[in-house]
Design a protein around this motif. Structure first.
Motif, PDB file in Angstrom:
ATOM      1  N   LEU A 103       0.802  -1.281  -0.037  1.00  0.00           N
ATOM      2  CA  LEU A 103      -0.119   0.175  -0.058  1.00  0.00           C
ATOM      3  C   LEU A 103       0.961   1.238   0.117  1.00  0.00           C
ATOM      4  O   LEU A 103       0.575   2.238  -0.286  1.00  0.00           O
ATOM      5  N   ILE A 104       1.928   1.182   0.802  1.00  0.00           N
ATOM      6  CA  ILE A 104       2.873   2.245   0.620  1.00  0.00           C
ATOM      7  C   ILE A 104       4.293   1.883   0.449  1.00  0.00           C
ATOM      8  O   ILE A 104       4.857   1.072   1.312  1.00  0.00           O
ATOM      9  N   PRO A 105       4.937   2.023  -0.628  1.00  0.00           N
ATOM     10  CA  PRO A 105       4.333   2.727  -1.792  1.00  0.00           C
ATOM     11  C   PRO A 105       3.302   1.844  -2.616  1.00  0.00           C
ATOM     12  O   PRO A 105       3.589   0.581  -2.194  1.00  0.00           O
ATOM     13  N   LEU A 106       2.377   2.245  -3.255  1.00  0.00           N
ATOM     14  CA  LEU A 106       1.169   1.373  -3.959  1.00  0.00           C
ATOM     15  C   LEU A 106       1.961   0.590  -5.190  1.00  0.00           C
ATOM     16  O   LEU A 106       2.410   1.357  -5.909  1.00  0.00           O
ATOM     17  N   GLU A 107       2.022  -0.643  -4.955  1.00  0.00           N
ATOM     18  CA  GLU A 107       2.591  -1.481  -5.844  1.00  0.00           C
ATOM     19  C   GLU A 107       1.868  -3.060  -5.825  1.00  0.00           C
ATOM     20  O   GLU A 107       1.908  -3.496  -4.749  1.00  0.00           O
ATOM     21  N   THR A 108       1.978  -3.746  -7.132  1.00  0.00           N
ATOM     22  CA  THR A 108       1.744  -5.151  -7.025  1.00  0.00           C
ATOM     23  C   THR A 108       2.869  -5.701  -7.655  1.00  0.00           C
ATOM     24  O   THR A 108       3.067  -5.575  -8.872  1.00  0.00           O
ATOM     25  N   VAL A 109       3.527  -6.705  -7.126  1.00  0.00           N
ATOM     26  CA  VAL A 109       4.642  -7.404  -7.679  1.00  0.00           C
ATOM     27  C   VAL A 109       4.515  -8.941  -7.800  1.00  0.00           C
ATOM     28  O   VAL A 109       4.139  -9.629  -6.742  1.00  0.00           O
ATOM     29  N   LEU A 110       4.911  -9.418  -8.987  1.00  0.00           N
ATOM     30  CA  LEU A 110       4.516 -10.911  -9.211  1.00  0.00           C
ATOM     31  C   LEU A 110       5.954 -11.350  -8.724  1.00  0.00           C
ATOM     32  O   LEU A 110       7.198 -11.070  -9.085  1.00  0.00           O
ATOM     33  N   LEU A 111       5.698 -12.589  -7.490  1.00  0.00           N
ATOM     34  CA  LEU A 111       6.948 -13.032  -6.981  1.00  0.00           C
ATOM     35  C   LEU A 111       7.048 -14.346  -7.998  1.00  0.00           C
ATOM     36  O   LEU A 111       7.167 -15.465  -7.735  1.00  0.00           O
ATOM     37  N   LYS A 112       7.500 -13.909  -9.363  1.00  0.00           N
ATOM     38  CA  LYS A 112       7.906 -14.820 -10.290  1.00  0.00           C
ATOM     39  C   LYS A 112       8.841 -16.046  -9.946  1.00  0.00           C
ATOM     40  O   LYS A 112       9.003 -17.144 -10.505  1.00  0.00           O
ATOM     41  N   ASP A 113      10.013 -15.329  -9.156  1.00  0.00           N
ATOM     42  CA  ASP A 113      11.029 -16.355  -8.962  1.00  0.00           C
ATOM     43  C   ASP A 113      10.946 -17.111  -7.651  1.00  0.00           C
ATOM     44  O   ASP A 113      12.001 -18.108  -7.316  1.00  0.00           O
TER      45      ASP A 113
END
Length: 162
Positions: free
Chosen positions: A12-22
């Motif tokens: 939420l802080i910072p606003l981001e969505t990350v694929l944990l692909k590894d």
């Protein structure tokens, strides 16, 4: 048939969505998910880790290791878990409050002010803020009773063996 389970970390802080692909999934059931991973961006203090997601209890405990696999500390995130069955996808939303546990037993709670900031900015609902605080309280009670260490240690050992 092997699952194609996808994991996302939502902040939420910072606003981001990350694929944990590894992230390598070591274990998964309805209550728990264990992963092994390397840092997404290079860091000087640690390089890799093992994470235990307690899906129903609302927290994740990660053990951070340096390049020689020496423990740096355990890092506990308060999380909200969403499972999208049709996409075989978990989204783990970081509810901001964190706890660091050092090898000598020192416990440090951090980022509580971020809950207030997220509420003020409309990034976090009152309901999720309350969940975060209740989960933090439960987690701290387990830490102080030395129950958390016993709960996660077998999974960290499993991760080191694989």
């Amino acid at each position: 048939m092997e699952r194609n389970l996808k994991l996302y970390r939502k902040r939420l802080i910072p606003l981001e969505t990350v694929l944990l692909k590894d992230d390598k999934i070591l274990f998964c059931n309805e209550e728990m998910l264990v992963t092994k991973w390397n840092v997404l961006k290079p860091r000087h203090d640690f390089e890799r880790g093992i994470s235990c997601y307690f899906l129903k209890e609302g927290y994740k405990v990660s053990r951070f290791f340096d390049k020689e696999y020496k423990m740096v500390y355990d890092y506990c995130d308060i999380i909200e878990t969403e499972f999208l069955k049709e996409m075989d996808t978990y989204i783990f939303t970081d509810l901001l409050a964190d706890v660091l546990i050092y090898e000598n037993g020192f416990v440090k709670v951090v980022d509580l002010a971020e809950i207030a900031q997220a509420l003020e900015r409309g990034l976090l609902s009152l309901e999720l803020a309350k969940k975060a605080l209740y989960r933090l309280d439960n987690l701290l009670c387990m830490i102080y009773a030395n129950d958390l260490k016993q709960k996660v240690q077998p999974y960290f050992e499993m991760g080191l063996a694989k």
